[in-house]
Design a protein around this motif. Structure first.
Motif, PDB file in Angstrom:
ATOM      1  N   PRO A  77     -30.915  49.220  49.990  1.00 38.24           N
ATOM      2  CA  PRO A  77     -30.490  48.063  49.104  1.00 38.24           C
ATOM      3  C   PRO A  77     -31.147  47.651  48.033  1.00 38.24           C
ATOM      4  O   PRO A  77     -30.914  47.107  47.121  1.00 38.24           O
ATOM      5  N   PHE A  78     -32.578  47.872  48.340  1.00 34.06           N
ATOM      6  CA  PHE A  78     -33.456  47.826  47.243  1.00 34.06           C
ATOM      7  C   PHE A  78     -33.537  48.787  46.375  1.00 34.06           C
ATOM      8  O   PHE A  78     -33.574  48.631  45.015  1.00 34.06           O
ATOM      9  N   LEU A  79     -33.363  49.929  46.802  1.00 33.82           N
ATOM     10  CA  LEU A  79     -33.744  51.155  46.164  1.00 33.82           C
ATOM     11  C   LEU A  79     -32.686  51.487  45.029  1.00 33.82           C
ATOM     12  O   LEU A  79     -32.940  51.908  43.986  1.00 33.82           O
ATOM     13  N   VAL A  80     -31.505  51.317  45.382  1.00 36.94           N
ATOM     14  CA  VAL A  80     -30.315  51.529  44.745  1.00 36.94           C
ATOM     15  C   VAL A  80     -30.409  51.205  43.476  1.00 36.94           C
ATOM     16  O   VAL A  80     -29.862  51.640  42.315  1.00 36.94           O
ATOM     17  N   THR A  81     -30.793  49.664  43.165  1.00 37.28           N
ATOM     18  CA  THR A  81     -30.914  49.018  41.873  1.00 37.28           C
ATOM     19  C   THR A  81     -32.173  49.051  41.424  1.00 37.28           C
ATOM     20  O   THR A  81     -32.329  49.035  40.069  1.00 37.28           O
ATOM     21  N   ALA A  82     -33.322  49.336  42.052  1.00 36.38           N
ATOM     22  CA  ALA A  82     -34.627  49.359  41.727  1.00 36.38           C
ATOM     23  C   ALA A  82     -34.737  50.597  40.623  1.00 36.38           C
ATOM     24  O   ALA A  82     -35.546  50.454  39.705  1.00 36.38           O
ATOM     25  N   ILE A  83     -34.151  51.970  41.026  1.00 37.41           N
ATOM     26  CA  ILE A  83     -34.621  53.168  40.450  1.00 37.41           C
ATOM     27  C   ILE A  83     -34.043  52.889  38.893  1.00 37.41           C
ATOM     28  O   ILE A  83     -34.967  53.265  38.004  1.00 37.41           O
ATOM     29  N   PRO A  84     -32.896  52.452  38.657  1.00 38.41           N
ATOM     30  CA  PRO A  84     -32.455  52.468  37.263  1.00 38.41           C
ATOM     31  C   PRO A  84     -33.246  51.461  36.310  1.00 38.41           C
ATOM     32  O   PRO A  84     -33.501  51.740  35.296  1.00 38.41           O
ATOM     33  N   MET A  85     -33.862  50.219  37.149  1.00 39.05           N
ATOM     34  CA  MET A  85     -34.529  49.292  36.455  1.00 39.05           C
ATOM     35  C   MET A  85     -35.790  49.703  36.287  1.00 39.05           C
ATOM     36  O   MET A  85     -36.297  49.109  35.253  1.00 39.05           O
ATOM     37  N   ALA A  86     -36.442  50.490  37.027  1.00 38.92           N
ATOM     38  CA  ALA A  86     -37.726  51.111  37.074  1.00 38.92           C
ATOM     39  C   ALA A  86     -37.679  51.889  35.852  1.00 38.92           C
ATOM     40  O   ALA A  86     -38.804  51.809  34.816  1.00 38.92           O
ATOM     41  N   TRP A  87     -36.611  52.618  35.701  1.00 35.82           N
ATOM     42  CA  TRP A  87     -36.635  53.622  34.379  1.00 35.82           C
ATOM     43  C   TRP A  87     -36.501  52.810  33.044  1.00 35.82           C
ATOM     44  O   TRP A  87     -37.148  53.054  32.124  1.00 35.82           O
ATOM     45  N   LEU A  88     -35.591  51.500  33.260  1.00 35.49           N
ATOM     46  CA  LEU A  88     -35.418  50.724  32.077  1.00 35.49           C
ATOM     47  C   LEU A  88     -36.756  50.097  31.669  1.00 35.49           C
ATOM     48  O   LEU A  88     -37.273  49.925  30.500  1.00 35.49           O
ATOM     49  N   GLY A  89     -37.388  49.488  32.738  1.00 36.15           N
ATOM     50  CA  GLY A  89     -38.684  48.898  32.644  1.00 36.15           C
ATOM     51  C   GLY A  89     -39.804  49.857  31.734  1.00 36.15           C
ATOM     52  O   GLY A  89     -40.754  49.621  31.062  1.00 36.15           O
ATOM     53  N   GLY A  90     -39.679  51.172  32.066  1.00 33.56           N
ATOM     54  CA  GLY A  90     -40.618  52.160  31.615  1.00 33.56           C
ATOM     55  C   GLY A  90     -40.455  52.290  30.229  1.00 33.56           C
ATOM     56  O   GLY A  90     -41.228  52.783  29.683  1.00 33.56           O
ATOM     57  N   THR A  91     -39.320  52.012  29.708  1.00 38.37           N
ATOM     58  CA  THR A  91     -38.936  52.312  28.276  1.00 38.37           C
ATOM     59  C   THR A  91     -39.461  50.982  27.403  1.00 38.37           C
ATOM     60  O   THR A  91     -39.242  51.133  26.081  1.00 38.37           O
ATOM     61  N   ILE A  92     -39.642  49.961  28.160  1.00 35.45           N
ATOM     62  CA  ILE A  92     -39.820  48.750  27.213  1.00 35.45           C
ATOM     63  C   ILE A  92     -41.429  48.386  27.020  1.00 35.45           C
ATOM     64  O   ILE A  92     -41.970  48.664  28.289  1.00 35.45           O
ATOM     65  N   HIS A  93     -41.824  47.876  26.117  1.00 34.97           N
ATOM     66  CA  HIS A  93     -43.096  47.439  25.716  1.00 34.97           C
ATOM     67  C   HIS A  93     -43.229  45.898  25.308  1.00 34.97           C
ATOM     68  O   HIS A  93     -42.884  45.686  24.189  1.00 34.97           O
ATOM     69  N   LEU A  94     -43.148  45.141  26.426  1.00 36.50           N
ATOM     70  CA  LEU A  94     -43.098  43.787  26.009  1.00 36.50           C
ATOM     71  C   LEU A  94     -44.582  42.991  26.025  1.00 36.50           C
ATOM     72  O   LEU A  94     -45.352  43.635  26.855  1.00 36.50           O
ATOM     73  N   PRO A  95     -44.674  42.075  25.166  1.00 34.16           N
ATOM     74  CA  PRO A  95     -45.948  41.295  25.189  1.00 34.16           C
ATOM     75  C   PRO A  95     -46.255  40.738  26.712  1.00 34.16           C
ATOM     76  O   PRO A  95     -45.368  40.148  27.378  1.00 34.16           O
ATOM     77  N   SER A  96     -47.407  40.889  27.133  1.00 33.30           N
ATOM     78  CA  SER A  96     -47.924  40.560  28.558  1.00 33.30           C
ATOM     79  C   SER A  96     -48.224  39.303  28.917  1.00 33.30           C
ATOM     80  O   SER A  96     -48.624  38.775  29.952  1.00 33.30           O
ATOM     81  N   GLU A  97     -48.252  38.591  27.879  1.00 39.34           N
ATOM     82  CA  GLU A  97     -49.102  37.154  27.898  1.00 39.34           C
ATOM     83  C   GLU A  97     -48.378  36.310  29.193  1.00 39.34           C
ATOM     84  O   GLU A  97     -48.943  35.237  29.794  1.00 39.34           O
ATOM     85  N   ILE A  98     -47.125  36.292  29.174  1.00 36.17           N
ATOM     86  CA  ILE A  98     -46.203  35.447  29.968  1.00 36.17           C
ATOM     87  C   ILE A  98     -45.939  36.206  31.318  1.00 36.17           C
ATOM     88  O   ILE A  98     -46.412  35.574  32.420  1.00 36.17           O
ATOM     89  N   TYR A  99     -45.280  37.120  31.490  1.00 37.17           N
ATOM     90  CA  TYR A  99     -45.033  37.780  32.781  1.00 37.17           C
ATOM     91  C   TYR A  99     -46.166  38.335  33.737  1.00 37.17           C
ATOM     92  O   TYR A  99     -46.176  38.042  34.739  1.00 37.17           O
ATOM     93  N   ARG A 100     -47.325  38.832  32.825  1.00 37.17           N
ATOM     94  CA  ARG A 100     -48.481  39.305  33.782  1.00 37.17           C
ATOM     95  C   ARG A 100     -48.946  38.307  34.610  1.00 37.17           C
ATOM     96  O   ARG A 100     -49.090  38.272  36.051  1.00 37.17           O
ATOM     97  N   PRO A 101     -49.233  36.958  34.052  1.00 42.23           N
ATOM     98  CA  PRO A 101     -49.647  36.048  34.748  1.00 42.23           C
ATOM     99  C   PRO A 101     -48.903  35.428  36.011  1.00 42.23           C
ATOM    100  O   PRO A 101     -49.388  35.092  37.171  1.00 42.23           O
ATOM    101  N   LEU A 102     -47.549  35.272  35.625  1.00 43.70           N
ATOM    102  CA  LEU A 102     -46.897  34.880  36.681  1.00 43.70           C
ATOM    103  C   LEU A 102     -46.585  35.919  37.510  1.00 43.70           C
ATOM    104  O   LEU A 102     -46.515  35.202  38.864  1.00 43.70           O
ATOM    105  N   VAL A 103     -46.534  37.066  37.450  1.00 41.69           N
ATOM    106  CA  VAL A 103     -46.606  37.941  38.651  1.00 41.69           C
ATOM    107  C   VAL A 103     -47.909  38.102  39.417  1.00 41.69           C
ATOM    108  O   VAL A 103     -47.832  38.214  40.451  1.00 41.69           O
ATOM    109  N   GLY A 104     -48.949  38.073  38.579  1.00 43.62           N
ATOM    110  CA  GLY A 104     -50.149  38.006  39.375  1.00 43.62           C
ATOM    111  C   GLY A 104     -50.208  36.715  40.267  1.00 43.62           C
ATOM    112  O   GLY A 104     -50.670  36.777  41.426  1.00 43.62           O
TER     113      GLY A 104
END
Length: 246
Positions: A77-104
């Protein structure tokens, strides 16, 4: 020609692979941090880390599956939606100032819960994650994995443990397969960057493989409480990297 600095980085990669693979992860966040410390160009780091991730996660998946430490219903149930979004995320280059500290910060909170004196009830009979929760959460984790150049195991493992959807060693096996699938998808999203892979990649890959062999052997044999502490250490290191402390 292989230089001493390349050998030192390979040794560090091997040590990172030992630590991460012992809890079913593959170490992409650590590889990125190490390459940054050694002055590797940013364009080289993410695809190189994903290739190393695939090597270690393949080994970890094989060994945990062979040991019977895996449950498909807790993963798909996690994998079926994670795979396409991981591919999408790999194509995106976003500024990291916000999401990286939040995830950390999230990773640090997860590490704190694993180290909390009150014992986790993770060794009881596991329940199945509800689809209405797991499907969107898988998409979210997959996107984070693609954006950060990791396999997403650092997000999935604590969730499986906290929600009692898998006992500790089985959570490691589930995370290993999850990391492998997301790393392949993430690398697919960065296919144009493969020409940036360094000539030292065979050396780094060999080091990661050796580390993975040692780490998975540890993960299959050591005490459950020690595995939880190792996982907490992994989360602390990865969180520090995302927050930018090193």
């Amino acid at each position: 020609m292989i230089e001493s600095v390349d050998l030192l980085l390979a040794l560090c990669i091997a040590l990172a692979a030992v630590l991460y693979s012992s809890v079913g992860h593959a170490g992409a966040s650590a590889y990125i941090a190490l390459m940054a410390l050694f002055g590797i160009e940013a364009a080289v780091m993410r695809p190189t880390a994903l290739v190393l991730n695939i090597i270690v996660a393949s080994l970890a998946s094989f060994r945990f599956l062979k040991a019977g430490l895996f449950r498909w219903r807790a993963l798909w149930p996690f994998l079926v939606t994670a795979i396409p979004m991981a591919w999408l995320g790999g194509t995106i280059h976003l500024p990291s100032e916000i999401y990286r500290p939040l995830v950390g910060g999230v990773l640090w909170l997860s590490a704190a819960r694993l180290l909390w004196p009150r014992e986790l009830k993770v060794e009881r009979e596991a329940s199945d994650p509800p689809l209405l929760f797991a499907l969107p959460m898988g998409a979210f984790i997959g996107l984070l994995a693609g954006l950060t150049g990791t396999g997403g195991g650092i997000f999935l493992s604590p969730l499986l443990l906290f929600m009692a959807w898998a006992p500790t060693r089985q959570a490691s096996g589930i995370a290993a397969v999850f990391v492998l699938a997301n790393s392949l998808a993430g690398l697919g999203g960065q296919i144009a960057t493969l020409d940036a892979l360094p000539p030292q990649l065979p050396l780094y890959a060999g080091a990661a493989l050796i580390g993975g062999i040692i780490g998975t052997s540890i993960g299959l044999k050591v005490n459950i409480k020690l595995i939880l502490k190792l996982l907490a250490l992994v989360l602390l290191i990865a969180g520090a990297k995302l927050i930018g402390l090193y």
